[in-house]
Enzyme design. Structure first.
Site, short mmCIF file in Angstrom:
data_model
loop_
_atom_site.label_atom_id
_atom_site.label_comp_id
_atom_site.label_asym_id
_atom_site.label_seq_id
_atom_site.Cartn_x
_atom_site.Cartn_y
_atom_site.Cartn_z
N ASP A 55 0.86 -1.18 0.00
CA ASP A 55 0.00 0.00 0.00
C ASP A 55 0.89 1.22 0.00
O ASP A 55 1.60 1.49 0.98
CB ASP A 55 -0.91 0.01 1.23
CG ASP A 55 -1.77 1.26 1.30
OD1 ASP A 55 -2.62 1.44 0.41
OD2 ASP A 55 -1.58 2.07 2.23
N GLU A 67 -1.86 -1.41 -5.67
CA GLU A 67 -3.08 -0.73 -6.10
C GLU A 67 -2.85 -0.04 -7.45
O GLU A 67 -1.82 0.60 -7.65
CB GLU A 67 -3.49 0.33 -5.08
CG GLU A 67 -3.98 -0.21 -3.75
CD GLU A 67 -4.29 0.92 -2.80
OE1 GLU A 67 -5.47 1.06 -2.43
OE2 GLU A 67 -3.37 1.65 -2.41
N CYS A 102 -12.55 -4.13 6.02
CA CYS A 102 -11.82 -4.81 7.09
C CYS A 102 -11.16 -6.06 6.54
O CYS A 102 -11.81 -6.90 5.91
CB CYS A 102 -12.77 -5.19 8.23
SG CYS A 102 -11.95 -6.11 9.57
N CYS A 127 -12.81 -9.40 8.40
CA CYS A 127 -14.15 -9.95 8.16
C CYS A 127 -14.80 -9.43 6.89
O CYS A 127 -15.87 -9.91 6.51
CB CYS A 127 -15.06 -9.65 9.36
SG CYS A 127 -15.30 -7.87 9.66
N CYS A 145 -15.46 -7.58 14.09
CA CYS A 145 -14.51 -8.66 14.45
C CYS A 145 -13.43 -8.18 15.40
O CYS A 145 -12.52 -8.95 15.75
CB CYS A 145 -13.89 -9.27 13.20
SG CYS A 145 -12.77 -8.15 12.31
N ASP A 171 -2.98 1.44 6.84
CA ASP A 171 -2.16 1.06 5.68
C ASP A 171 -1.86 -0.44 5.70
O ASP A 171 -1.80 -1.08 4.64
CB ASP A 171 -0.87 1.86 5.66
CG ASP A 171 -1.11 3.33 5.39
OD1 ASP A 171 -2.21 3.68 4.92
OD2 ASP A 171 -0.20 4.15 5.66
#
Length: 379
Positions: free
Chosen positions: A189, A273, A325, A328, A346, A353
């Site tokens: 990231d 990304e 997330c 989850c 969760c 990051d």
């Protein structure tokens, strides 16, 4: 059959004063030709609504060289490449218009905006001769070699930078040098707080190279502004300013190369990304920091190094990688100022990051497995 890549080798030239004057003259004539070719296209459209093609302009070179001896002293491939650059600029302009982007009409080149010329075929006007660079109608120029070139040289580009002249050999069929496989994969990231965060939680510190050098660059710019235009002292100040910017650029380039090499040595597959950096720099608050980080340049270097080492780099959709997330899959909305991801479902708690890097890794692996299944199905 072994894999190969296309690679460019850039080396410093050590021309004599006479050779330097000859190189300057070629650059000057190339700039004049570029501006004349651009003016011809503009005038033809304004007066007759007619388009002038690259090949029509190239057909006029023979008559032009006969009429102007200064152009006859320049290798024809150099002049053809100048006209190809004009055509490439026009094609890029029309492409931007079709996409609805800011067009940016082709502009004339001032004396400080044209820095290179190219021999489009190695061995025809430019070749290596016992470690020297032999250029047609210029002579044998000493080269400060940093490494031997590999593969088959295709083109030779001579460029002038703040600290002197350089030659770039574009070589095809450069053998890939595979690195040992590690069996490791990661997602990265890219950011500003840290330059990059990996899926294991480790971070690459952001050196903020431009921010560190900013005050020195401002002083150098003010020194230029204080000097009288056209004076010798102003020319010296301009050279010092250009060298300061070049040093900053080289530092960033070196940082990108070192970090990309570390990643390629450690991981077999790297996911990142697919950011639209051009759109992101529209944010005036972050534009300078994003440009300072140089994400696009880093990803280009990383992709090439991975291909040269027999490793893989893949882009994933950046949508919601920071909001989702990693534990989850629930969307946890948060602004840029919120640097910690806390999931209410969760109870996952980690840096945003790091959370994004884990999501990038998951998306990349899912994407790879889907492509693998589709390929197997087609077979």
């Amino acid at each position: 059959m072994s894999e190969t890549v296309r690679k460019t080798y850039k080396e410093k030239l050590r021309p004599t004063p006479a050779q330097e004057r000859a190189l300057d003259n070629v650059l000057w004539r190339c700039r004049d030709l570029y501006n004349a070719a651009l003016e011809q296209r503009i005038t033809a459209w304004q007066r007759c609504h007619a388009s002038v093609s690259r090949f029509e302009q190239e057909a006029e070179l023979k008559a032009m060289r006969a009429a102007f001896p200064e152009y006859a002293a320049i290798h024809s491939h150099i002049l053809q490449d100048v006209l190809a650059r004009v055509d490439k600029t026009y094609q890029a302009f029309f492409r931007r218009v079709q996409r609805g982007e800011k067009a940016g009409f082709p502009r004339f080149k001032g004396r400080d905006r044209f820095h290179s010329f190219t021999f489009k075929e190695y061995g025809n006007g430019a070749r290596l001769d016992n470690g020297f660079l032999a250029l047609s109608k210029i002579g044998r120029i000493s080269v400060h070699w940093s490494r031997p070139i590999e593969g088959t040289p295709k083109t030779v580009t001579i460029s002038r930078e703040a600290d002197g002249w350089y030659v770039a050999f574009s070589c095809a069929d450069v053998p890939v040098q595979p690195l040992p496989l590690t069996g490791q994969e990661t997602g990265i990231d890219l950011g500003l707080e840290s330059f990059a965060t990996l899926a294991d939680g480790s971070q690459i510190a952001n050196p903020r190279i431009f921010r560190v050098a900013e005050m020195a660059l401002k002083r150098a710019q003010r020194r230029v502004s204080r000097r009288k235009k056209g004076s010798h002292r102003r020319r010296k100040a301009v050279v010092l300013l250009a060298k300061a910017h070049q040093h900053t650029r080289n530092q960033r380039h070196d940082f990108h190369h070192q970090e990309a090499r570390k990643l390629v040595r450690t991981y077999d597959v790297i996911y990142y990304e697919d950011l639209r950096v051009r759109n992101m720099v529209q944010n005036r608050s972050l534009a300078k920091s994003i440009s300072d980080a140089g994400w696009s340049a880093f990803l280009a270097i990383l992709t090439f190094k991975a291909a040269s080492a027999g490793k893989r780099v893949h882009a994933v959709n950046p949508a919601y990688t920071s909001q989702t997330c990693s534990g989850c899959g629930v969307i946890v909305a948060k602004g840029l100022s919120v640097r910690w991801h806390q999931c209410p479902d969760c109870a996952a708690s980690l840096h945003r990051d790091h959370n994004a890097a884990l999501n990038i890794l998951r998306l990349g692996q899912t994407q790879e497995s889907t492509v693998g299944r589709d390929t197997a199905f087609r077979r």
